[in-house]
Design a protein around this motif. Structure first.
Motif: not given
Length: 184
Positions: A121-125, A127-144
C-alpha cells in the motif's frame, strides 16, 4: 543494562542489520519465475521480525530504518524512486506492524502478512504521488495477494529462526546457571 550486555546487544543487532542488508541486495538480484513488477519475497523482513520478537519495538524501528537507508545508499541511491518506494512501504508497514504488536498482540503470521500488505500500500501511494497516476491503485489487488503469500512465508521462516535462537539462548543460559551453581 550492564556495559557488557549492551555491547553484546549492539553486536547482535549489527549482525541482524548486516544480514537484512545482504538479504535485500541478494534478493533483488534473483529473477523471479513470474515477471510481475513490485513483487519480491521480502526475506530481509525476517530480520526485522526477529528483532521485534527478540528485542524491542524500538530496536525494530532502528534496524528497519537503517536497513532502508543503507540499501538505498548501496543499491538504489538515496532520493531515487526505488529508495522512496522502499521508504514509504517501510514507514507504513512498520507503523501498522507496531500498532498490531503493541495493542492487538497478533501472531507472527498476522504481523508479517499485514506488514507485507501495507508495504505494498505504501509503495502504491508513493507511485501515485511521484508519477501522478491514480490508476496505479488498480494494481493493488495483485500486490495484496502476493503480499499475503510472501508475508506468510516470511513469518514461517522467522518463526523457525526464532525457535532456533530461543533454543540456543536457553541452552546458553542454562549452562551459565549450572556453572554459577557449581561455583557456590
Amino acid at each position: 543494562m550492564k556495559k557488557e550486555n549492551l555491547t553484546k546487544k549492539i553486536a547482535r543487532l549489527a549482525i541482524f542489520l548486516a544480514l537484512g542488508i545482504v538479504l535485500n541486495i541478494i534478493e533483488s538480484l534473483i529473477p523471479l519465475p513470474i515477471a510481475i513488477p513490485g513483487i519480491r519475497l521480502g526475506l530481509a523482513n525476517t530480520m526485522g521480525l526477529i528483532v521485534l520478537y527478540f528485542y524491542s519495538p524500538k530496536d525494530y524501528i532502528i534496524l528497519g530504518g537503517l536497513r532502508v537507508f543503507f540499501v538505498g545508499l548501496l543499491r538504489t541511491g538515496l532520493g531515487s524512486v526505488g529508495f522512496l518506494l522502499s521508504l514509504s512501504g517501510w514507514l507504513i508497514s512498520s507503523l501498522v506492524t507496531l500498532l498490531l504488536y503493541c495493542f492487538k498482540k497478533s501472531s507472527i503470521y498476522g504481523l508479517s502478512v499485514v506488514s507485507a500488505m501495507f508495504h505494498q500500500v505504501g509503495q502504491i501511494v508513493m507511485v501515485v504521488i511521484i508519477y501522478q497516476l491514480p490508476s496505479m491503485v488498480n494494481y493493488l489487488p495483485v500486490l495484496l495477494i502476493t503480499g499475503c503469500v510472501s508475508g506468510f512465508l516470511v513469518a514461517f521462516i522467522s518463526k523457525k529462526i526464532l525457535e532456533l535462537l530461543n533454543r540456543i539462548f536457553q541452552v546458553k543460559n542454562q549452562n551459565v546457571q549450572e556453572k554459577s551453581e557449581i561455583s557456590k
